[in-house]
Design a protein around this motif. Structure first.
Motif, PDB file in Angstrom:
ATOM      1  N   LEU A  77      51.497  27.593  77.222  1.00 60.06           N
ATOM      2  CA  LEU A  77      51.073  28.288  76.014  1.00 60.06           C
ATOM      3  C   LEU A  77      52.135  29.279  75.557  1.00 60.06           C
ATOM      4  O   LEU A  77      52.926  29.784  76.357  1.00 60.06           O
ATOM      5  N   TYR A  97      49.138  25.904  72.526  1.00 61.19           N
ATOM      6  CA  TYR A  97      48.830  25.681  73.941  1.00 61.19           C
ATOM      7  C   TYR A  97      48.638  24.193  74.217  1.00 61.19           C
ATOM      8  O   TYR A  97      48.354  23.412  73.319  1.00 61.19           O
ATOM      9  N   LEU A 140      41.058  27.214  76.894  1.00 58.36           N
ATOM     10  CA  LEU A 140      42.242  27.705  76.196  1.00 58.36           C
ATOM     11  C   LEU A 140      41.949  27.940  74.718  1.00 58.36           C
ATOM     12  O   LEU A 140      42.367  28.945  74.134  1.00 58.36           O
ATOM     13  N   TYR A 159      42.655  31.651  73.663  1.00 61.26           N
ATOM     14  CA  TYR A 159      44.048  31.790  73.225  1.00 61.26           C
ATOM     15  C   TYR A 159      44.176  32.760  72.051  1.00 61.26           C
ATOM     16  O   TYR A 159      43.407  32.696  71.094  1.00 61.26           O
ATOM     17  N   ALA A 196      45.488  31.753  80.711  1.00 62.32           N
ATOM     18  CA  ALA A 196      45.826  30.506  81.391  1.00 62.32           C
ATOM     19  C   ALA A 196      45.065  30.367  82.706  1.00 62.32           C
ATOM     20  O   ALA A 196      44.533  29.297  83.034  1.00 62.32           O
TER      21      ALA A 196
END
Length: 260
Positions: A31, A149, A163, A167, A180
């Motif tokens: 990512l 990502y 994610l 994210y 993560a």
């Protein structure tokens, strides 16, 4: 009487075989964060790396059978070194490397009885987040240009969903690492990943020349602790991490990558 299998069925069987092999492996996530690209693998081994440097600004991450993706990694290193020497180091790009890998994987998938049980990410850090490049390659040679990502291996859907939920674009290294790790833990609600069970590396755009840096367990623990300590502590840890030079362990790991 000869046994006949249609080409369509043969391709389907190969694809199912490769997917099952990849799903048995431990996951890797890639990512973007504010200063570059972060790679995190669920990998307790200190010798068998899933994440490695390929060239100055390019790194490689993989899941699946180690011997197969290690052959691909070494081929990528040779490709990068030869082209950088014959032409110019700036001519070695993640896009070119992804095309080479796509051709190799596509040929193996169509022309051999057993496909490679691998999935790869080739990433190149740019001058800013807009120029970062992340390419995902599957066992049949398909290439996808990813942004933000990527999740590979294991229970990919649950990791990718975690994610997606967590994210943050332009997040600090501490926040990105915590995101993560939470995504990797989403595969098993009872499991908590510790620093010694993680393989973590970054492509840091603030460094000079070789931008790949592998993080030792001590540094991973510090980042996770800073991330747990709140946004203020995370910001302070981020600035400290970007201004400080690599530790002796970092340098040793970097010098050992991609040059076997």
């Amino acid at each position: 009487m000869p046994f006949y299998v249609s080409p369509e069925q043969q391709m389907k069987d190969k694809a199912d075989y490769a997917r099952k092999g990849i799903a048995r492996g431990r996951s890797v996530v890639v990512l973007q964060y504010d200063d570059g690209i972060l790679f995190v693998a669920d990998n307790p081994s200190r010798a068998l790396h899933k994440i490695s440097e390929i060239y100055d600004r390019i790194a490689f991450a993989a899941v699946g059978k180690y011997n197969e993706f290690e052959n691909l990694r070494l081929g990528g290193v040779r490709y990068a070194d030869i082209n950088g020497y014959q032409y110019d180091r700036r001519d070695v790009t993640a896009r070119g490397l992804a095309n080479v890998y796509a051709q190799s994987l596509g040929t193996i998938f169509t022309e051999t009885n057993k496909p490679y049980e691998v999935e790869l990410v080739v990433a190149e850090v740019g001058e800013d987040a807009e120029t970062d490049q992340i390419y995902r390659l599957t066992f049949d040679g398909s290439v996808a240009d990813e942004h933000g990502y990527v999740a590979m291996g294991g229970q990919t859907e649950s990791v990718a969903q975690a994610l997606k939920d967590g994210y943050e674009e332009g997040a600090s290294l501490e926040v990105a690492l915590r995101t993560a790790v939470r995504a990797l833990e989403a595969q098993d609600s009872d499991r908590r990943l510790e620093a010694k069970s993680l393989e973590v590396a970054v492509l840091d755009r603030n460094r000079e020349h070789r931008l790949f840096r592998r993080l030792p367990a001590r540094r991973i623990e510090e980042l996770l602790a800073a991330g747990d300590g709140g946004s203020a502590g995370g910001s302070a840890g981020s600035s400290g991490g970007s201004s400080a030079g690599p530790s002796v362990e970092d340098v040793d790991d970097v010098l050992g990558d991609g040059k076997d």
